[in-house]
Design a protein around this motif. Sequence first.
Motif, PDB file in Angstrom:
ATOM      1  N   UNK A 281      50.380  31.923  14.875  1.00 31.01           N
ATOM      2  CA  UNK A 281      51.677  31.432  14.413  1.00 31.01           C
ATOM      3  C   UNK A 281      52.433  30.783  15.573  1.00 31.01           C
ATOM      4  N   UNK A 282      52.363  31.382  16.749  1.00 31.82           N
ATOM      5  CA  UNK A 282      53.036  30.814  17.922  1.00 31.82           C
ATOM      6  C   UNK A 282      52.461  29.447  18.269  1.00 31.82           C
ATOM      7  N   UNK A 283      51.132  29.293  18.175  1.00 27.14           N
ATOM      8  CA  UNK A 283      50.503  27.999  18.446  1.00 27.14           C
ATOM      9  C   UNK A 283      51.042  26.922  17.518  1.00 27.14           C
ATOM     10  N   UNK A 287      53.615  23.509  18.254  1.00 29.70           N
ATOM     11  CA  UNK A 287      53.355  22.110  17.886  1.00 29.70           C
ATOM     12  C   UNK A 287      54.577  21.496  17.214  1.00 29.70           C
ATOM     13  N   UNK A 288      55.234  22.292  16.366  1.00 29.26           N
ATOM     14  CA  UNK A 288      56.413  21.785  15.661  1.00 29.26           C
ATOM     15  C   UNK A 288      57.579  21.603  16.630  1.00 29.26           C
ATOM     16  N   UNK A 289      57.819  22.600  17.464  1.00 30.22           N
ATOM     17  CA  UNK A 289      58.964  22.535  18.385  1.00 30.22           C
ATOM     18  C   UNK A 289      58.801  21.422  19.413  1.00 30.22           C
ATOM     19  N   UNK A 290      57.555  21.188  19.866  1.00 33.43           N
ATOM     20  CA  UNK A 290      57.307  20.150  20.867  1.00 33.43           C
ATOM     21  C   UNK A 290      57.100  18.775  20.249  1.00 33.43           C
ATOM     22  N   UNK A 291      57.196  18.705  18.914  1.00 38.00           N
ATOM     23  CA  UNK A 291      57.024  17.443  18.178  1.00 38.00           C
ATOM     24  C   UNK A 291      55.679  16.790  18.466  1.00 38.00           C
ATOM     25  N   UNK A 292      54.668  17.626  18.611  1.00 38.64           N
ATOM     26  CA  UNK A 292      53.329  17.102  18.856  1.00 38.64           C
ATOM     27  C   UNK A 292      52.539  16.887  17.572  1.00 38.64           C
TER      28      UNK A 292
END
Length: 753
Positions: A281-283, A287-292
């Motif tokens: 879940x952290x991974x 991705x969402x928080x870093x806009x990747x």
Amino acid sequence: MATDLTDPPDPFDAIVDAPFDSALSERYLVYALSTITARSLPDVRDGLKPVHRRLLWAMRLLRLDPASGYKKCARVVGDVIGKYHPHGDQSVYDAMVRLAQTFALRYPLVDGQGNFGNIDGDNAAAYRYTEARLTQVAIDLMAGLDEDAVEFRPTYNGEEQEPELFPGLFPNLLANGASGIAVGMATSIPPHNAAELIDAAIMLIDRPEADDAAVLAHVQGPDFPTGGIVVDPPTAIAEAYATGRGGFRVRALWRIEREKGGGWSAVIDQIPYGVQKGKLIEQIAALINDRKFPILADVRDESDADIRIVLEPRSRTVDAQTLMDGLFRLTDLETRVPLNLNVLDHTRTPRVMSLREALKAWVDHQFVVLRRRSEHRLGKIADRIELLNGYIVAYLNLDRVIAIIRAEDEPKPVLIAEFALTDRQAEAILNMRLRSLRKLEEMELRRERDALSKEQAELQALLGSEARQRTRLKRDLGKLRDRYGPETALGARRTLIEEAAPARDIPLEAMIEREPITVIASQRGWIRAMKGHVDLAATDAAKFREGDGPRFAFHAHTTDKIILAVAGGRFYTIGADKLPGARGFGEPLGTMVDLEGDGGIVTLMKAPPPDRRLLVAASDGRGFVVRVGDVIAETRKGRQVVNPRTGATLRLVRPIAEDDDYIAAIGDNRKLVVFPLSEVAELSRGQGVQLQRYRDGGLADARSFRMADGLSWTMGGEQGRTRTEADMSPWRAARGAAGRMPPTGFPRDNRFG
């Protein structure tokens, strides 16, 4: 009183003078062998390491069977480290916890009560809080320990006895798997379905010479406790099992959950084996928080007893397979579970086995156990029949036996002499209680003796016939299969075997949010990107530094690549999403790529598709055709594509349309030549060929065009009109010709525009 004044021996007198390398190698070899055989590698016959074997043995002696109550884990760990395994209590408890975790072991050997950790990665509670007992699987694995099925050995302090291995009929090595790191070698065995293994074992009993393919007709592949999907092709699975080395690609099991209004979410019900849900879940959240991964909007963990991870796409138009392929590549929703079937064989020698060899070694062990248990039972039957014969004699002569016992001080030798009894028979008669005399009924004694005699004959026939042994073992395995069959809750296959291609390359649109931009670059190399597609004519009015002005302006998207070419022939690639915003004057291109010593900027353009072609030419008239994919280089140092000769520089870079078939080149001397595009070499780098010959000056401009449409050029002026010369045959010549004056009205700056 005399005193012994003898000095104690000097400990340094025991020092042995030996070469350091040999002394070190001998001691390290002892340590390595100890680690390999007594710690890290499992035995092929019971699939256990010593710590696991001692844990289960200690629990058995504590009578922690499935029908009994639980006992504190601290009690079990204390017995193990005190009697059998002189190692740290935490390491022993950690091993015990793993045996109880339903997400770690396909068929748990310990039934835990309390907090034994979870799939999120949380640790178990301390052993003073948790309780445990054995499972039925462990009972099956240890069945026969009381029947001389295996050898026992003294414990480390010689006070107790412990089994060298377990005899049980359960195929634990392959059913539960194993992992460990020894010295110079390691093992990694994924879990499998017990019913499939038993079916393959029954086949091997009938056909010992069967090959690996015959075994794989029954064993589909790994069967992980956490489910998931094995997506490898059958050939890869067969190769891994045949060599004992390889791996399996395991993906999460997911489905689409439709919502009212046309929306949808991706729901993950099973995750790959060995992956901690919390870290997964952290991974995804990172991705969402870093806009990747812009096409993913949110992730929610709605798990309770069952796993349920909900993935929300950015919009309903997002392709679900693209979303999941991206997550398979970027997260542990797809992992590789290694296979290294390195085990200890029956001689305690480590070696890598194929799946068939490991299963055959276990079957051979079961034949040994069957014979040892039969021989043990025969001994017990012989002992009992001997006693029964004595009891029958006592029953038939009960009055005389009682008289002898009452009259004689030493009745045993008298009984032996009068009734021809053995020492054991006489001792048994003398040790009988009076209340047992009423049980001495001749018919009951003879019925028990006859039943034992019949069983004795059957066992003797069993030991004398390999065919009977095979039949008996198949029957026993059949009963075990009923307990772990696919129709049972524990035995049902959890992991799907479905071939799937590797996850597709993630489209750039999935990694970068696609937005329109207008790229503006100045004469001095300052670049910026305005949001939206603005009127290119209006970009001249943008603010620039004093003494600077506009040079390049074009429309693009944040998912595009920008190609920058400099006079030295080096090409650079910049992601459009990395360009600075339009606030201020932008940033120098030199901060994004290394431009030192490469001369001025020749072109800045949006990169065409990788399979498209470019015409590149130097100031001396030499040039060639190059694929866009060959000039893309997303590093600061770029890629050297054109190698101009001494004194020359890169002059132009122009895209070639798919249907262009001719090239027009014009020199500083205002001579124009037209020749077929096919005469120009296609290279990935170099100097190229001579496009046009000059007596003075060099190349001014060149472009590709379609001969049937004629050659067009920009007339200039505010209206931006173009003019087309339909008949270019007067300028048609071979490549490298000098050419002739251009058509009337051609621009005086010798540029096609």
